[in-house]
Every structure is written in C-alpha cells, then in structure tokens.
Enzyme design. Sequence first.
Site, PDB file in Angstrom:
ATOM      1  N   HIS A  62       0.825  -1.194   0.000  1.00 25.61           N
ATOM      2  CA  HIS A  62       0.000   0.000   0.000  1.00 25.61           C
ATOM      3  C   HIS A  62       0.864   1.251   0.000  1.00 25.61           C
ATOM      4  O   HIS A  62       1.959   1.251   0.546  1.00 25.61           O
ATOM      5  CB  HIS A  62      -0.878   0.052   1.256  1.00 25.61           C
ATOM      6  CG  HIS A  62      -1.708  -1.156   1.457  1.00 25.61           C
ATOM      7  ND1 HIS A  62      -1.902  -1.727   2.699  1.00 25.61           N
ATOM      8  CD2 HIS A  62      -2.413  -1.935   0.589  1.00 25.61           C
ATOM      9  CE1 HIS A  62      -2.692  -2.784   2.581  1.00 25.61           C
ATOM     10  NE2 HIS A  62      -3.006  -2.932   1.307  1.00 25.61           N
ATOM     11  N   LYS A  72       5.662   6.568   7.833  1.00 27.07           N
ATOM     12  CA  LYS A  72       5.054   5.607   8.750  1.00 27.07           C
ATOM     13  C   LYS A  72       6.127   5.135   9.727  1.00 27.07           C
ATOM     14  O   LYS A  72       7.250   4.833   9.325  1.00 27.07           O
ATOM     15  CB  LYS A  72       4.531   4.375   8.005  1.00 27.07           C
ATOM     16  CG  LYS A  72       3.347   4.621   7.126  1.00 27.07           C
ATOM     17  CD  LYS A  72       2.911   3.328   6.452  1.00 27.07           C
ATOM     18  CE  LYS A  72       1.748   3.559   5.518  1.00 27.07           C
ATOM     19  NZ  LYS A  72       1.348   2.329   4.837  1.00 27.07           N
ATOM     20  N   TYR A 132       0.932   1.539  14.145  1.00 21.87           N
ATOM     21  CA  TYR A 132       1.418   2.429  13.084  1.00 21.87           C
ATOM     22  C   TYR A 132       1.233   3.878  13.535  1.00 21.87           C
ATOM     23  O   TYR A 132       0.181   4.229  14.054  1.00 21.87           O
ATOM     24  CB  TYR A 132       0.552   2.330  11.832  1.00 21.87           C
ATOM     25  CG  TYR A 132       0.448   1.050  11.105  1.00 21.87           C
ATOM     26  CD1 TYR A 132       0.987   0.938   9.830  1.00 21.87           C
ATOM     27  CD2 TYR A 132      -0.247  -0.038  11.622  1.00 21.87           C
ATOM     28  CE1 TYR A 132       0.840  -0.225   9.096  1.00 21.87           C
ATOM     29  CE2 TYR A 132      -0.388  -1.205  10.906  1.00 21.87           C
ATOM     30  CZ  TYR A 132       0.156  -1.289   9.643  1.00 21.87           C
ATOM     31  OH  TYR A 132       0.001  -2.435   8.923  1.00 21.87           O
ATOM     32  N   ASP A 168      -6.427  -6.287  -1.868  1.00 23.25           N
ATOM     33  CA  ASP A 168      -5.014  -6.467  -2.218  1.00 23.25           C
ATOM     34  C   ASP A 168      -4.836  -7.410  -3.413  1.00 23.25           C
ATOM     35  O   ASP A 168      -3.923  -7.225  -4.213  1.00 23.25           O
ATOM     36  CB  ASP A 168      -4.211  -6.967  -1.019  1.00 23.25           C
ATOM     37  CG  ASP A 168      -4.018  -5.885   0.041  1.00 23.25           C
ATOM     38  OD1 ASP A 168      -4.304  -4.708  -0.243  1.00 23.25           O
ATOM     39  OD2 ASP A 168      -3.578  -6.222   1.156  1.00 23.25           O
TER      40      ASP A 168
END
Length: 181
Positions: A62, A72, A132, A168
């Site tokens: 992603h 991130k 995250y 996905d």
Amino acid sequence: MEFIASNIIGLYTIQLKKNEDERGLFARTYCKNEFAQIGFDKEFVQFNHSLTRNKGTLRGIHFQKAPFKEYKLIRCIKGRVFDVAVDLRKNSSTFLKHIGVELNEENMLSILIPEGFGHAFQALSNDATLIYHHTNFYEPKAEGGIKYDDPVLNINWPLPVIEVSEKDKAHTWLPENFKGI
C-alpha cells in the site's frame, strides 16, 4: 533509541533502548528531539493498530499518492511480522528497491518508512499485532497499491502466502512505464 540507516536513503530501523529490572521494562518509542537528529521534523497525526490473526497472511503493498504521502513508524507489539518497504520515489537512486525486516515483540525494532514508499507485511505468527504512526491522514482517493507478488520487485516472502484481502488481490503488477509516485 538507535537509528540504523539502511542502504535506502531515509529508511531507518530503530532499536529501542530497554530499561529492565525485576518489574519488567520501559522503552521510549518516540522522542521528537531524537528523531530530529536524523532530520525528521514531521508530526504524527494518526495512530493505527492492526491485528492479523493467521500466520502467512499478507497485507499490502500500500501507499498514499501526493499530496497525501506519509511517513510511517511501525512496530510489532505482539507476535512476529516480516515488514517490507519499497522505494517508489521518482528519481531515487534506489527506485524499486526494497528492504525486509523482521519486527517482533522480543526485538522491539521499529521501522521508519519515508514518504513515497510502498508498505506491506506478512504475519510470521498468529495474532501478529502492529502499531502504526502516520504523518498524514488516510485519504481513500489517494490510496494506491501494487500486487504483493510483482516480478519486478521480486520480494522473497518468508512463508507461503495463505491469505490476502480481495482489495489487495485486485492490485496489479507495476506497469512497464512506471515512473514512481
């Protein structure tokens, strides 16, 4: 914290310094002053928590397109994952190169992934749990993805892939003329 530079500019693995005694342990997971020493001056605006139930499950690859690109900071707090960052930055000397790192609750490693990267991970244990931190808000219209088995990237996933979301699975391989994000 110890910032361990990878061979991809801007991508760091972070080793937390654990203070342990008979009660357990304490470790700082983020310090604005320490991150500034590597030139990081962004603000984290969104924190997420994910649980992946089954070993072998894969999530990703992603990314967020401009103007919603994001850093991130990722850490595994339970179980084990193989975490992958793919350099998708235009004009990068490491364009389409990737790094794979095992994150787990014992090694307490984190990975700092810069803007312009794709991200994926595979659960190496059942009930793998990640935290995250993001420097931009999630914007569905800016979301992009690459199929996890793209032959150009040639990522060597440690386990057979047993589960992938429909979303996905719908991602495609990189187009021949892909120039980056």
